[in-house]
Design a protein around this motif. Structure first.
Motif, PDB file in Angstrom:
ATOM      1  N   SER A  45      11.878 -10.113  -4.637  1.00 43.58           N
ATOM      2  CA  SER A  45      11.449  -8.490  -4.720  1.00 43.58           C
ATOM      3  C   SER A  45       9.877  -8.398  -4.957  1.00 43.58           C
ATOM      4  CB  SER A  45      12.015  -7.975  -6.117  1.00 43.58           C
ATOM      5  OG  SER A  45      11.742  -8.480  -7.138  1.00 43.58           O
ATOM      6  N   GLY A  46       9.277  -9.112  -5.609  1.00 45.73           N
ATOM      7  CA  GLY A  46       7.813  -9.219  -5.733  1.00 45.73           C
ATOM      8  C   GLY A  46       7.314  -9.435  -4.393  1.00 45.73           C
ATOM      9  N   HIS A  47       7.782 -10.462  -3.570  1.00 42.56           N
ATOM     10  CA  HIS A  47       7.247 -10.616  -2.308  1.00 42.56           C
ATOM     11  C   HIS A  47       7.279  -9.384  -1.315  1.00 42.56           C
ATOM     12  CE1 HIS A  47       6.386 -13.048   1.421  1.00 42.56           C
ATOM     13  NE2 HIS A  47       7.488 -12.854   1.913  1.00 42.56           N
ATOM     14  N   ALA A  48       8.764  -9.107  -1.649  1.00 36.36           N
ATOM     15  CA  ALA A  48       8.780  -7.711  -0.782  1.00 36.36           C
ATOM     16  C   ALA A  48       8.036  -6.540  -0.989  1.00 36.36           C
ATOM     17  CB  ALA A  48      10.374  -7.344  -0.722  1.00 36.36           C
ATOM     18  N   LYS A  49       7.681  -6.519  -2.326  1.00 37.54           N
ATOM     19  CA  LYS A  49       6.841  -5.316  -2.857  1.00 37.54           C
ATOM     20  C   LYS A  49       5.312  -5.541  -2.267  1.00 37.54           C
ATOM     21  CE  LYS A  49       9.094  -4.013  -6.744  1.00 37.54           C
ATOM     22  NZ  LYS A  49       9.099  -3.943  -8.385  1.00 37.54           N
ATOM     23  N   ALA A  50       4.721  -7.089  -2.165  1.00 40.77           N
ATOM     24  CA  ALA A  50       3.557  -7.220  -1.835  1.00 40.77           C
ATOM     25  C   ALA A  50       3.606  -7.062  -0.134  1.00 40.77           C
ATOM     26  CB  ALA A  50       3.211  -8.735  -2.063  1.00 40.77           C
ATOM     27  N   GLU A  51       4.495  -7.406   0.370  1.00 41.53           N
ATOM     28  CA  GLU A  51       4.329  -7.044   2.077  1.00 41.53           C
ATOM     29  C   GLU A  51       4.416  -5.816   2.164  1.00 41.53           C
ATOM     30  OE1 GLU A  51       6.536  -9.441   4.562  1.00 41.53           O
ATOM     31  OE2 GLU A  51       6.059 -11.498   3.808  1.00 41.53           O
ATOM     32  N   ALA A  52       5.140  -5.028   1.406  1.00 39.30           N
ATOM     33  CA  ALA A  52       5.343  -3.286   1.796  1.00 39.30           C
ATOM     34  C   ALA A  52       3.888  -2.860   1.515  1.00 39.30           C
ATOM     35  CB  ALA A  52       6.205  -2.702   0.873  1.00 39.30           C
ATOM     36  N   LEU A  53       3.383  -3.073   0.390  1.00 43.52           N
ATOM     37  CA  LEU A  53       1.995  -2.809   0.124  1.00 43.52           C
ATOM     38  C   LEU A  53       0.906  -3.318   1.041  1.00 43.52           C
ATOM     39  CD1 LEU A  53       1.551  -3.139  -3.634  1.00 43.52           C
ATOM     40  CD2 LEU A  53       1.367  -1.256  -2.334  1.00 43.52           C
ATOM     41  N   ALA A  54       1.093  -4.486   1.841  1.00 46.71           N
ATOM     42  CA  ALA A  54       0.264  -4.956   2.821  1.00 46.71           C
ATOM     43  C   ALA A  54       0.468  -4.083   4.020  1.00 46.71           C
ATOM     44  CB  ALA A  54       0.486  -6.410   2.863  1.00 46.71           C
ATOM     45  N   GLU A  55       1.552  -3.713   4.412  1.00 43.53           N
ATOM     46  CA  GLU A  55       1.916  -3.008   5.554  1.00 43.53           C
ATOM     47  C   GLU A  55       1.228  -1.584   5.289  1.00 43.53           C
ATOM     48  OE1 GLU A  55       2.804  -2.553   9.583  1.00 43.53           O
ATOM     49  OE2 GLU A  55       3.289  -4.323   8.206  1.00 43.53           O
ATOM     50  N   ILE A  56       1.229  -1.090   4.382  1.00 41.36           N
ATOM     51  CA  ILE A  56       0.821   0.211   4.066  1.00 41.36           C
ATOM     52  C   ILE A  56      -0.854   0.241   4.420  1.00 41.36           C
ATOM     53  CG2 ILE A  56       0.017   2.040   2.115  1.00 41.36           C
ATOM     54  CD1 ILE A  56       2.915   1.370   0.836  1.00 41.36           C
ATOM     55  N   VAL A  57      -1.480  -0.876   3.631  1.00 37.75           N
ATOM     56  CA  VAL A  57      -3.044  -0.897   3.913  1.00 37.75           C
ATOM     57  C   VAL A  57      -3.135  -1.341   5.547  1.00 37.75           C
ATOM     58  CG1 VAL A  57      -4.959  -2.600   3.572  1.00 37.75           C
ATOM     59  CG2 VAL A  57      -3.379  -1.872   1.646  1.00 37.75           C
ATOM     60  N   LYS A  58      -2.329  -1.928   6.227  1.00 39.83           N
ATOM     61  CA  LYS A  58      -2.609  -2.275   7.535  1.00 39.83           C
ATOM     62  C   LYS A  58      -2.315  -1.044   8.226  1.00 39.83           C
ATOM     63  CE  LYS A  58      -0.482  -4.956  11.057  1.00 39.83           C
ATOM     64  NZ  LYS A  58       0.333  -6.179  11.571  1.00 39.83           N
ATOM     65  N   SER A  59      -1.141  -0.229   7.875  1.00 44.57           N
ATOM     66  CA  SER A  59      -1.128   0.932   8.775  1.00 44.57           C
ATOM     67  C   SER A  59      -2.441   1.817   8.601  1.00 44.57           C
ATOM     68  CB  SER A  59      -0.037   1.680   8.400  1.00 44.57           C
ATOM     69  OG  SER A  59       1.280   0.858   8.714  1.00 44.57           O
ATOM     70  N   ARG A  60      -2.908   2.210   7.329  1.00 45.01           N
ATOM     71  CA  ARG A  60      -4.160   2.908   7.138  1.00 45.01           C
ATOM     72  C   ARG A  60      -5.421   2.375   7.775  1.00 45.01           C
ATOM     73  NH1 ARG A  60      -5.981   7.752   6.917  1.00 45.01           N
ATOM     74  NH2 ARG A  60      -7.937   7.798   5.714  1.00 45.01           N
ATOM     75  N   GLU A  61      -5.732   1.255   7.758  1.00 40.94           N
ATOM     76  CA  GLU A  61      -6.823   0.487   8.560  1.00 40.94           C
ATOM     77  C   GLU A  61      -6.383   0.707  10.080  1.00 40.94           C
ATOM     78  OE1 GLU A  61      -9.551  -0.404   7.105  1.00 40.94           O
ATOM     79  OE2 GLU A  61      -8.497   0.435   5.227  1.00 40.94           O
ATOM     80  N   THR A  62      -5.351   0.738  10.596  1.00 46.13           N
ATOM     81  CA  THR A  62      -5.124   0.954  12.072  1.00 46.13           C
ATOM     82  C   THR A  62      -5.521   2.402  12.216  1.00 46.13           C
ATOM     83  OG1 THR A  62      -3.442  -0.885  12.136  1.00 46.13           O
ATOM     84  CG2 THR A  62      -3.428   0.891  13.775  1.00 46.13           C
ATOM     85  N   THR A  63      -5.078   3.334  11.455  1.00 47.66           N
ATOM     86  CA  THR A  63      -5.387   4.896  11.580  1.00 47.66           C
ATOM     87  C   THR A  63      -6.951   4.723  11.635  1.00 47.66           C
ATOM     88  OG1 THR A  63      -3.259   5.494  10.574  1.00 47.66           O
ATOM     89  CG2 THR A  63      -5.200   7.220  10.748  1.00 47.66           C
ATOM     90  N   ASN A  64      -7.512   4.276  10.621  1.00 49.96           N
ATOM     91  CA  ASN A  64      -9.054   4.480  10.666  1.00 49.96           C
ATOM     92  C   ASN A  64      -9.712   4.099  12.012  1.00 49.96           C
ATOM     93  OD1 ASN A  64      -8.986   5.510   7.982  1.00 49.96           O
ATOM     94  ND2 ASN A  64      -9.530   3.734   7.024  1.00 49.96           N
ATOM     95  N   GLN A  65      -9.267   2.819  12.570  1.00 53.53           N
ATOM     96  CA  GLN A  65      -9.735   2.062  13.743  1.00 53.53           C
ATOM     97  C   GLN A  65      -9.506   3.294  14.953  1.00 53.53           C
ATOM     98  OE1 GLN A  65      -7.774  -1.606  14.176  1.00 53.53           O
ATOM     99  NE2 GLN A  65      -9.094  -2.451  12.744  1.00 53.53           N
ATOM    100  N   GLN A  66      -8.454   3.984  14.859  1.00 49.76           N
ATOM    101  CA  GLN A  66      -8.161   4.749  16.051  1.00 49.76           C
ATOM    102  C   GLN A  66      -8.876   6.145  15.814  1.00 49.76           C
ATOM    103  OE1 GLN A  66      -3.796   5.476  15.459  1.00 49.76           O
ATOM    104  NE2 GLN A  66      -3.401   3.647  16.834  1.00 49.76           N
ATOM    105  N   LEU A  67      -9.219   6.684  14.700  1.00 50.42           N
ATOM    106  CA  LEU A  67     -10.277   7.691  14.461  1.00 50.42           C
ATOM    107  C   LEU A  67     -11.431   7.263  14.764  1.00 50.42           C
ATOM    108  CD1 LEU A  67      -8.865   9.118  10.909  1.00 50.42           C
ATOM    109  CD2 LEU A  67      -8.854  10.360  12.929  1.00 50.42           C
ATOM    110  N   LEU A  68     -11.997   6.111  14.472  1.00 50.12           N
ATOM    111  CA  LEU A  68     -13.191   5.649  14.581  1.00 50.12           C
ATOM    112  C   LEU A  68     -13.431   5.803  16.165  1.00 50.12           C
ATOM    113  CD1 LEU A  68     -13.826   2.946  12.220  1.00 50.12           C
ATOM    114  CD2 LEU A  68     -15.152   5.125  12.176  1.00 50.12           C
ATOM    115  N   SER A  69     -12.446   5.196  17.089  1.00 52.12           N
ATOM    116  CA  SER A  69     -12.427   5.220  18.482  1.00 52.12           C
ATOM    117  C   SER A  69     -12.623   6.707  18.964  1.00 52.12           C
ATOM    118  CB  SER A  69     -11.380   4.541  18.994  1.00 52.12           C
ATOM    119  OG  SER A  69     -11.253   4.865  20.249  1.00 52.12           O
ATOM    120  N   VAL A  70     -11.874   7.420  18.397  1.00 52.06           N
ATOM    121  CA  VAL A  70     -11.900   8.919  18.699  1.00 52.06           C
ATOM    122  C   VAL A  70     -13.258   9.645  18.643  1.00 52.06           C
ATOM    123  CG1 VAL A  70     -11.188  11.435  18.234  1.00 52.06           C
ATOM    124  CG2 VAL A  70      -9.560   9.541  18.623  1.00 52.06           C
ATOM    125  N   TYR A  71     -13.812   9.333  17.270  1.00 54.87           N
ATOM    126  CA  TYR A  71     -15.426   9.759  16.899  1.00 54.87           C
ATOM    127  C   TYR A  71     -16.264   9.011  17.626  1.00 54.87           C
ATOM    128  CZ  TYR A  71     -13.174  12.689  13.069  1.00 54.87           C
ATOM    129  OH  TYR A  71     -12.745  13.354  12.272  1.00 54.87           O
TER     130      TYR A  71
END
Length: 84
Positions: A45-71
């Motif tokens: 369960s700890g591993h799954a939670k850590a992976e879920a948090l990592a995916e949240i951060v990764k998704s947010r950073e991907t969104t930031n990269q896309q926004l930077l491309s638009v800007y």
């Protein structure tokens, strides 16, 4: 008709806002710190939670990269630079 907000200053301000948005990173780090280690063998369960948090951060950073491309494209337009 050109949007009056499409200026170099506006675009740079938006880019700076993205760079300053680090709350999600600190929230993920704090959540990882707060996770309890399970003493039960095979408990993932700890591993799954850590992976879920990592995916949240990764998704947010991907969104930031896309926004930077638009800007970046908007900045080129505001400066009358061919983006190609």
């Amino acid at each position: 008709m050109q949007d009056q907000r499409l200026t170099v200053s506006y675009v740079v301000e938006q880019i700076e806002k993205i760079a300053a948005q680090t709350d999600h990173l600190y929230a993920a780090i704090n959540a990882l710190k707060e996770m309890e280690n399970s003493s039960v063998p095979g408990d993932m369960s700890g591993h799954a939670k850590a992976e879920a948090l990592a995916e949240i951060v990764k998704s947010r950073e991907t969104t930031n990269q896309q926004l930077l491309s638009v800007y970046t494209t908007m900045l080129h337009l505001a400066m009358n630079i061919d983006p190609n």
